[in-house]
Design an enzyme around this catalytic site. Structure first.
Site, short mmCIF file in Angstrom:
data_model
loop_
_atom_site.label_atom_id
_atom_site.label_comp_id
_atom_site.label_asym_id
_atom_site.label_seq_id
_atom_site.Cartn_x
_atom_site.Cartn_y
_atom_site.Cartn_z
CD GLU A 164 6.24 3.37 -0.42
OE1 GLU A 164 7.40 3.48 0.01
OE2 GLU A 164 5.30 2.99 0.28
CD GLU A 349 3.98 -1.23 0.33
OE1 GLU A 349 4.46 -0.72 1.36
OE2 GLU A 349 4.61 -1.36 -0.74
C1 BGC Z 1 7.65 0.11 1.26
C2 BGC Z 1 8.01 -1.27 1.78
C3 BGC Z 1 8.41 -1.16 3.25
C4 BGC Z 1 7.25 -0.61 4.02
C5 BGC Z 1 7.47 -0.49 5.51
C6 BGC Z 1 6.89 0.96 2.22
O1 BGC Z 1 7.44 2.25 2.21
O2 BGC Z 1 7.04 0.02 0.01
O3 BGC Z 1 9.00 -1.81 0.98
O4 BGC Z 1 8.87 -2.36 3.78
O5 BGC Z 1 6.91 0.65 3.55
O6 BGC Z 1 8.48 0.41 5.78
#
Ligand code: BGC
Length: 449
Positions: A164, A349
């Site tokens: 990111e 994610e």
């Molecule tokens: C990040 C994580 C973060 C998650 C939730 C993402 O932007 O890679 O490190 O905990 O979002 O906010």
């Protein structure tokens, strides 16, 4: 037919600073996050990553739990300052050994590692040299990446350069909300550009020494115009160019979207054309982190983008105030293919912070909203697969509750509950649900909750 390709990978994700603790163990150097959390006012009173989930000492227990839940893949990040305490130069053998043991333990349990080289915790020594504002950062990163490739490639077959870049630049250099805490419109595009140059330099280094796959991970938040009014449509374009296209365009198309000149106004530099050759290295995949969407309108009072998000009255919002909008994930995956072509994708994610009740007497943590969120997003992934998008895997954020950066420990994204006093881990109902999804290779998604 479950709707997921036979070799689709199911797993979960974390990041070093959010779980490891042990900031000074075995020769580790400080990172910008160690500094940031120890500067008063940045995190909730008294909270730091000094212990976090103590994963540094408990990784074997964590991997055993992943195995019990049936995880096939685990995405985690390396702490650059554990491996190179000064960021460049001397390699810390104990730091390399920690990750080597972690990787071996994963493989021994049949779990495929996906390794992120940089998930925000820049060595403090490099910040002292200008951090991402210094053009040399691309060389520093390639040097570190090479150490990691030489130590782990082969055992690790999936690499991520940067997690990111937008968050690093927007939070770290434009709004000052995360480390290193700068607030400067002139710095943000330079930091972004150097992050992308660093990405390119690491991919290039990988082609010399690596044998497997490497890619970039971006967070994509699709922007939908709040109305057809020209001003709202233009604001939406600016927001999409700034957050989503600023990184994928140079990596995959070799240029920046034209809107960025307007977005940054006088702060947008003239770039050296040669930089784009470095940035646009062929990648093996793109990782998409998806959490929410934004409905966007023009707002004259909004600093910088002149755009604001419109709250949706009928929607569910998570504890981080993000709208639950699964359709946005399907739209995002289709958009990536449409704009950038048929590049293999992973959902690197996806997940949500919801209020979780404490562990009940029967040992359960009942988190139906998280299960519902994950189910709807997996169905959204399935829809994109049905539309022909090449999606290779899905990694839940996150394996366990952890330090949610400046929000501290109160926002829980884990499918495994962590008691931050005893550090005990307890799989939540969503973990058991996900475990069944994995065991059935997605078939169970068709059952009612
Ligand atoms: C990040 C994580 C973060 C998650 C939730 C993402 O932007 O890679 O490190 O905990 O979002 O906010």
């Amino acid at each position: 037919m479950s709707g997921f390709p036979a070799d689709f990978l199911w797993g979960c994700a974390t990041a070093a600073y959010q779980i490891e603790g042990a900031p000074k163990a075995d020769g580790k150097g400080p990172s910008i996050w160690d500094r940031f959390v120890h500067t008063p006012g940045h995190l909730p009173e008294g909270e730091t990553g000094d212990v976090a989930c103590d994963h540094y000492h408990r990784f074997r227990e964590d991997i055993a739990l992943m195995k019990r839940l049936g995880m096939q893949a685990y995405r985690f990040s390396l702490s650059w300052a554990r491996i190179l305490p000064q960021g460049t130069g001397a390699v810390n053998a104990a730091g390399v050994a920690f990750y080597s043991n972690l990787i071996d333990a994963l493989l021994a349990n049949g779990i495929e590692p996906m390794v992120t080289l940089f998930h925000w915790d820049l060595p403090a020594a490099l910040d002292d040299r200008g951090g991402w504002l210094n053009r040399e950062s691309a060389d520093w990163f390639a040097e570190y990446a090479r150490v990691a490739f030489e130590a782990f490639d082969g055992r690790v077959k999936k690499w991520v350069t940067i997690n990111e870049p937008w968050v690093v630049s927007d939070g770290g250099y434009l709004h000052g909300t995360i480390a290193p805490g700068h607030k400067n419109r002139f710095e943000a595009p330079i930091a972004s550009h150097n992050l992308m140059r660093a990405h390119g330099a690491a991919v290039k280094a990988y082609r010399e020494v690596g044998q497997h796959e490497i890619g970039l991970v971006v967070n994509i938040e699709p922007k939908y115009a709040a109305s057809n009014a020209n001003a709202d449509v233009a604001a939406t374009r600016r927001a999409a160019a700034y957050m989503n296209e600023q990184y994928l365009d140079p990596a995959l198309l070799g240029s920046y979207p034209p809107e960025l000149r307007e977005v940054f106004n006088g702060a947008w530099p003239e770039w050296d054309r040669g930089d784009f050759e470095l940035i646009r290295q062929p990648v093996d995949f793109i990782g998409v982190n998806y959490y929410t969407r934004s409905v966007t309108r023009h707002d004259d009072d909004a600093w910088f983008l002149k755009a604001a998000a419109v709250r949706q009255p009928l929607a569910t919002y998570t504890e981080t105030k993000w709208e639950v909008y699964p359709q946005g994930l399907t739209d995002t995956l289709l958009w990536v293919r449409e704009r950038y072509g048929d590049v293999p994708l992973y959902i690197t994610e996806n997940g949500a912070a919801f209020f979780d009740p404490p562990v009940a007497e029967d040992g359960r943590v009942r988190d139906p909203l998280r299960t519902d969120y994950l189910k709807k997003h997996l169905l959204a992934v399935r829809e994109a697969i049905a539309a022909g998008v090449d999606i290779r895997g899905y990694l839940v954020w996150s394996f366990m509750d952890n330090l949610e950066w400046t929000l501290g420990y109160a926002k829980r994204f884990g499918i495994v509950h962590v008691n931050f006093d005893s550090l005990e881990r307890t799989p939540k109902d969503s973990a058991h649900w996900y475990s069944r999804v994995i065991a059935s290779h997605g078939e169970s998604l068709s059952e009612r909750l």
